[in-house]
Scaffold this motif. Sequence first.
Motif, PDB file in Angstrom:
ATOM      1  N   GLY A 183       1.011  -0.798  -0.066  1.00  0.00           N
ATOM      2  CA  GLY A 183      -0.338  -0.283  -0.057  1.00  0.00           C
ATOM      3  C   GLY A 183       1.041   0.850  -0.257  1.00  0.00           C
ATOM      4  O   GLY A 183       0.560   2.120  -0.504  1.00  0.00           O
ATOM      5  N   HIS A 184       2.053   1.246   0.928  1.00  0.00           N
ATOM      6  CA  HIS A 184       3.535   2.608   0.201  1.00  0.00           C
ATOM      7  C   HIS A 184       3.490   2.273  -0.372  1.00  0.00           C
ATOM      8  O   HIS A 184       4.018   3.695  -1.511  1.00  0.00           O
ATOM      9  N   GLU A 185       3.501   1.933  -1.486  1.00  0.00           N
ATOM     10  CA  GLU A 185       4.452   2.339  -2.586  1.00  0.00           C
ATOM     11  C   GLU A 185       3.190   2.372  -3.440  1.00  0.00           C
ATOM     12  O   GLU A 185       3.748   2.999  -4.270  1.00  0.00           O
ATOM     13  N   ILE A 186       1.904   2.046  -3.495  1.00  0.00           N
ATOM     14  CA  ILE A 186       0.909   1.856  -4.291  1.00  0.00           C
ATOM     15  C   ILE A 186       0.908   3.329  -4.552  1.00  0.00           C
ATOM     16  O   ILE A 186       0.150   4.153  -5.226  1.00  0.00           O
ATOM     17  N   GLY A 187       1.258   4.036  -2.915  1.00  0.00           N
ATOM     18  CA  GLY A 187       0.993   5.525  -2.633  1.00  0.00           C
ATOM     19  C   GLY A 187       1.535   6.639  -3.746  1.00  0.00           C
ATOM     20  O   GLY A 187       1.510   7.471  -3.284  1.00  0.00           O
ATOM     21  N   HIS A 188       3.625   5.436  -3.503  1.00  0.00           N
ATOM     22  CA  HIS A 188       4.326   6.933  -4.596  1.00  0.00           C
ATOM     23  C   HIS A 188       3.458   6.802  -5.649  1.00  0.00           C
ATOM     24  O   HIS A 188       3.523   7.813  -6.019  1.00  0.00           O
ATOM     25  N   ALA A 189       3.062   5.793  -6.326  1.00  0.00           N
ATOM     26  CA  ALA A 189       2.862   5.287  -7.465  1.00  0.00           C
ATOM     27  C   ALA A 189       1.443   6.092  -7.733  1.00  0.00           C
ATOM     28  O   ALA A 189       2.145   7.120  -8.848  1.00  0.00           O
ATOM     29  N   MET A 207       7.252  13.011   1.683  1.00  0.00           N
ATOM     30  CA  MET A 207       6.326  11.982   0.732  1.00  0.00           C
ATOM     31  C   MET A 207       6.661  10.879   1.351  1.00  0.00           C
ATOM     32  O   MET A 207       4.983   9.834   1.077  1.00  0.00           O
ATOM     33  N   GLU A 208       7.407  10.282   2.175  1.00  0.00           N
ATOM     34  CA  GLU A 208       7.384   9.404   3.066  1.00  0.00           C
ATOM     35  C   GLU A 208       6.051   8.599   3.526  1.00  0.00           C
ATOM     36  O   GLU A 208       5.747   8.168   4.008  1.00  0.00           O
ATOM     37  N   ASN A 209       6.004   9.846   5.012  1.00  0.00           N
ATOM     38  CA  ASN A 209       5.143  10.217   5.649  1.00  0.00           C
ATOM     39  C   ASN A 209       3.230  10.031   4.361  1.00  0.00           C
ATOM     40  O   ASN A 209       2.509   9.401   5.000  1.00  0.00           O
ATOM     41  N   VAL A 261      15.565   7.308   4.198  1.00  0.00           N
ATOM     42  CA  VAL A 261      14.753   8.754   3.609  1.00  0.00           C
ATOM     43  C   VAL A 261      13.891   8.514   4.557  1.00  0.00           C
ATOM     44  O   VAL A 261      12.960   8.465   5.220  1.00  0.00           O
ATOM     45  N   HIS A 262      14.218   6.989   4.767  1.00  0.00           N
ATOM     46  CA  HIS A 262      12.710   6.640   5.367  1.00  0.00           C
ATOM     47  C   HIS A 262      12.742   6.249   6.706  1.00  0.00           C
ATOM     48  O   HIS A 262      13.968   6.232   7.611  1.00  0.00           O
ATOM     49  N   ASP A 263      11.997   6.507   7.617  1.00  0.00           N
ATOM     50  CA  ASP A 263      12.115   5.865   9.795  1.00  0.00           C
ATOM     51  C   ASP A 263      12.548   5.213   9.587  1.00  0.00           C
ATOM     52  O   ASP A 263      11.933   3.781   8.376  1.00  0.00           O
TER      53      ASP A 263
END
Length: 330
Positions: A183-189, A207-209, A261-263
């Motif tokens: 879901g996180h990667e789809i969020g980026h897409a 962007m990560e958040n 970049v990511h926590d």
Amino acid sequence: MYVIVQILQGCTAGNIIKDCDLSMSPRLLFGFCIALTLCLLMLHYFVSSRSIIELVGSCVDKGCFDLQVGEKFQPVIQTFVDATRFDGKINTKSKPQLGYLNFYVASSKLPGRLSWIKCNCAYIGSDTIICDEAFLRSFSSSVNFTRDSIYGKDADKIWEDVRRTLSKVNDDTSTNLAAWIIGHEIGHAVLHEASSSLRRIAMTREMENAADSYYLDRALAAKDPKAADKVSWALNQFIFQAVSLAYDNGKARIAASVDDVHDPWLLRAMALGQRIVDKSRNPADDFYKSLGQSISVEPTGSGVGSFCEFQNIREKAAKKQEQRLEEQPD
Ligand SMILES: [Zn+2]
């Protein structure tokens, strides 16, 4: 270039020599340089997008991906693409298709520029997400419920009675944790179309958040009325294991994330847990905040802050439990 400038100034091919003022004003030159730079950047973007698509496409031909495993994630993916431009456009079976969300799971070590995707999922730009199979496999038993971890080595009978329940818990936890990553990667897409971990177009922390928020909002909006409980349960399983293993002398000391970049995953899991609490009926619950005070990120900290270390988490937990059982008086 000079001719182009003249044309920009209103000269035509026929009168360039005769009528045009051939001196180039500094302002015009500056404007032209900017335009040229933009053109080159767009060309670079276009060419590198194409080459990523081609690279992934040739990898599909060579069998780098396990297309069946990718297909299994269709229902998870669907949750996160509902009502977006990818709704009804998920591709897990063939080469990357334009306008589709392309999702692949590596079946072995990936070649060349894709080889850094290890123990992770990544949005590589061009509407394409790639996950490492070993990483997803680590979710198949993401919590440490084994017979020995609970009852010791001679506990066959009791173990058999509860095995079924625990394996269901394992499955639910694994599915929910894998859904987080995907879901996180789809969020980026969806949100950060032009970004790409492959082309090193940096994602910012914001962007990560945003990608994590994208995951959580959709996971909680699922039709299942117990969605929030299930997500919390899965996150807490991960949090408890990671904290207890990294706990040393009054604090859980964890390492920073490798990409900087990511926590660390542990802190992200806690931030998500806190957001679920904030949305709940008891927003005053400060469990995650107070837990956060017992965690510090240190260069020599334990790698359990990262999902990449999931395998280690299980091994370390089993060892700890073994020690505990050995220390117990008979
Ligand atoms: Zn990310």
